[in-house]
Design a protein around this motif. Structure first.
Motif, PDB file in Angstrom:
ATOM      1  N   ALA A   1      11.695   8.200  48.886  1.00 45.31           N
ATOM      2  CA  ALA A   1      10.494   8.723  48.231  1.00 45.31           C
ATOM      3  C   ALA A   1       9.562   7.559  47.915  1.00 45.31           C
ATOM      4  O   ALA A   1      10.019   6.443  47.623  1.00 45.31           O
ATOM      5  CB  ALA A   1      10.856   9.470  46.956  1.00 45.31           C
ATOM      6  N   TYR A   2       8.279   7.829  47.991  1.00 44.37           N
ATOM      7  CA  TYR A   2       7.268   6.829  47.650  1.00 44.37           C
ATOM      8  C   TYR A   2       6.342   7.434  46.610  1.00 44.37           C
ATOM      9  O   TYR A   2       5.744   8.485  46.837  1.00 44.37           O
ATOM     10  CB  TYR A   2       6.497   6.390  48.895  1.00 44.37           C
ATOM     11  N   ALA A   3       6.267   6.763  45.460  1.00 40.11           N
ATOM     12  CA  ALA A   3       5.476   7.275  44.349  1.00 40.11           C
ATOM     13  C   ALA A   3       4.348   6.309  44.028  1.00 40.11           C
ATOM     14  O   ALA A   3       4.579   5.104  43.840  1.00 40.11           O
ATOM     15  CB  ALA A   3       6.355   7.461  43.115  1.00 40.11           C
ATOM     16  N   TYR A   4       3.129   6.842  43.955  1.00 41.16           N
ATOM     17  CA  TYR A   4       1.989   6.056  43.481  1.00 41.16           C
ATOM     18  C   TYR A   4       1.886   6.266  41.974  1.00 41.16           C
ATOM     19  O   TYR A   4       1.864   7.404  41.488  1.00 41.16           O
ATOM     20  CB  TYR A   4       0.711   6.468  44.200  1.00 41.16           C
ATOM     21  N   VAL A   5       1.860   5.159  41.232  1.00 45.33           N
ATOM     22  CA  VAL A   5       1.912   5.214  39.771  1.00 45.33           C
ATOM     23  C   VAL A   5       0.906   4.233  39.177  1.00 45.33           C
ATOM     24  O   VAL A   5       0.411   3.337  39.865  1.00 45.33           O
ATOM     25  CB  VAL A   5       3.333   4.872  39.251  1.00 45.33           C
ATOM     26  N   GLN A   6       0.621   4.407  37.897  1.00 48.63           N
ATOM     27  CA  GLN A   6      -0.196   3.417  37.202  1.00 48.63           C
ATOM     28  C   GLN A   6       0.547   2.087  37.205  1.00 48.63           C
ATOM     29  O   GLN A   6       1.731   2.023  36.847  1.00 48.63           O
ATOM     30  CB  GLN A   6      -0.482   3.855  35.767  1.00 48.63           C
ATOM     31  N   ALA A   7      -0.144   1.028  37.595  1.00 47.35           N
ATOM     32  CA  ALA A   7       0.494  -0.272  37.768  1.00 47.35           C
ATOM     33  C   ALA A   7       1.180  -0.759  36.489  1.00 47.35           C
ATOM     34  O   ALA A   7       2.243  -1.383  36.545  1.00 47.35           O
ATOM     35  CB  ALA A   7      -0.535  -1.293  38.249  1.00 47.35           C
ATOM     36  N   ALA A   8       0.596  -0.457  35.338  1.00 48.34           N
ATOM     37  CA  ALA A   8       1.159  -0.931  34.071  1.00 48.34           C
ATOM     38  C   ALA A   8       2.530  -0.319  33.781  1.00 48.34           C
ATOM     39  O   ALA A   8       3.294  -0.868  32.976  1.00 48.34           O
ATOM     40  CB  ALA A   8       0.197  -0.611  32.921  1.00 48.34           C
ATOM     41  N   MET A   9       2.850   0.798  34.440  1.00 46.92           N
ATOM     42  CA  MET A   9       4.127   1.469  34.183  1.00 46.92           C
ATOM     43  C   MET A   9       5.155   1.206  35.272  1.00 46.92           C
ATOM     44  O   MET A   9       6.289   1.684  35.197  1.00 46.92           O
ATOM     45  CB  MET A   9       3.898   2.970  34.051  1.00 46.92           C
ATOM     46  N   ALA A  10       4.791   0.441  36.293  1.00 50.77           N
ATOM     47  CA  ALA A  10       5.684   0.245  37.430  1.00 50.77           C
ATOM     48  C   ALA A  10       6.995  -0.424  37.018  1.00 50.77           C
ATOM     49  O   ALA A  10       8.090   0.001  37.433  1.00 50.77           O
ATOM     50  CB  ALA A  10       4.986  -0.573  38.510  1.00 50.77           C
ATOM     51  N   SER A  11       6.932  -1.473  36.228  1.00 50.75           N
ATOM     52  CA  SER A  11       8.149  -2.184  35.816  1.00 50.75           C
ATOM     53  C   SER A  11       9.056  -1.292  34.978  1.00 50.75           C
ATOM     54  O   SER A  11      10.289  -1.304  35.140  1.00 50.75           O
ATOM     55  CB  SER A  11       7.791  -3.445  35.026  1.00 50.75           C
TER      56      SER A  11
END
Length: 252
Positions: free
Chosen positions: A126-136
């Motif tokens: 699966a590939y999810a696009y997310v807000q960068a600030a929440m990636a970690s």
């Protein structure tokens, strides 16, 4: 969408637009679904003359962020704060068959807002696009999807094979009206198609469409909630019986 929620959204868009203008700093919304995008398009001409752009991390994404400001106004270019995460079973041999709902549920169970998540493309991985600030946070806390242990890591983008494919089709329609075309695409009756418009389930390029006789421009993306979306390609030719062979590309 309830009137109160709609007004709250309009106010938020105006606030971000004004903040970008006053402070000279890019401002972003979270990811917007189709209903929220429709509200945005209602007020786009009233946003203090501030330039804006919509983007979801990839051209194939339906959920998008709104960015207020551009290089001409701010003085520099800035990428959207969007990250792409790859989520794969830790032991593929023993993995369950997982679908979109499974991955989305696992992500939301981390306690994050829906606006943090953009489009989710599901296949063997699966590939999810997310807000960068929440990636970690997501990578550090997403350990299971249903009963399957998973590994999550940031990647540059979803690979082409993971993105939705578009299948070109010719549909036979009595006219170019969108309700007629949608009925032909999804094998509906005219009355069933018209009801989708009345229920606010039809969008053209993210804009709510309630006009059953609308005729999209070539290249427009038509989204029908509950059925899917397609790219409108215009009339390919007229049949001998005077009907229209309409070219569409269905997202698979």
């Amino acid at each position: 969408m309830a009137g109160e929620e709609e007004e709250r959204l309009k106010k938020r868009f105006a606030e971000l637009s004004q903040k970008a203008y006053r402070q000279g700093v890019y401002q972003y919304t979270g990811f917007l679904g189709l209903g929220e995008q429709a509200v945005f398009h209602q007020v786009e001409t009233r946003l203090a003359g501030v330039p804006w752009e919509l983007f979801g991390g990839h051209a194939a994404c339906e959920r998008v962020m709104a960015r207020f400001g551009d290089a001409g106004m701010i003085g520099y270019e800035e990428a959207f704060p969007i990250a792409c995460l790859e989520i794969r079973p830790a032991a593929p041999k023993f993995a369950e068959k997982l679908g979109h709902r499974d991955y989305l549920g696992a992500l939301l169970n981390l306690g994050i807002e829906r606006s943090v998540l953009g489009d989710l493309f599901v296949g063997e991985k699966a590939y999810a696009y997310v807000q960068a600030a929440m990636a970690s946070f997501i990578c550090g806390n997403l350990e299971r999807v249903k009963h399957t242990a998973v590994v999550c890591r940031p990647v540059e983008a979803a690979p082409p094979e993971a993105l939705p494919r578009r299948q070109e089709r010719l549909v036979n329609a009595a006219s170019e009206r969108l309700d007629v075309v949608a009925a032909a695409v999804y094998n509906l009756s005219r009355s069933q198609s018209a009801e989708l418009f009345r229920a606010g389930r039809v969008f053209i390029d993210g804009r709510l469409c309630e006009n059953v006789s609308a005729q999209p421009k070539e290249g427009a993306i038509v989204s029908v909630r509950g059925y899917g979306r397609f790219v409108y390609g215009g009339v390919a030719h007229t049949t001998k019986k005077g009907r229209f062979a309409v070219r569409v590309e269905l997202y698979q």
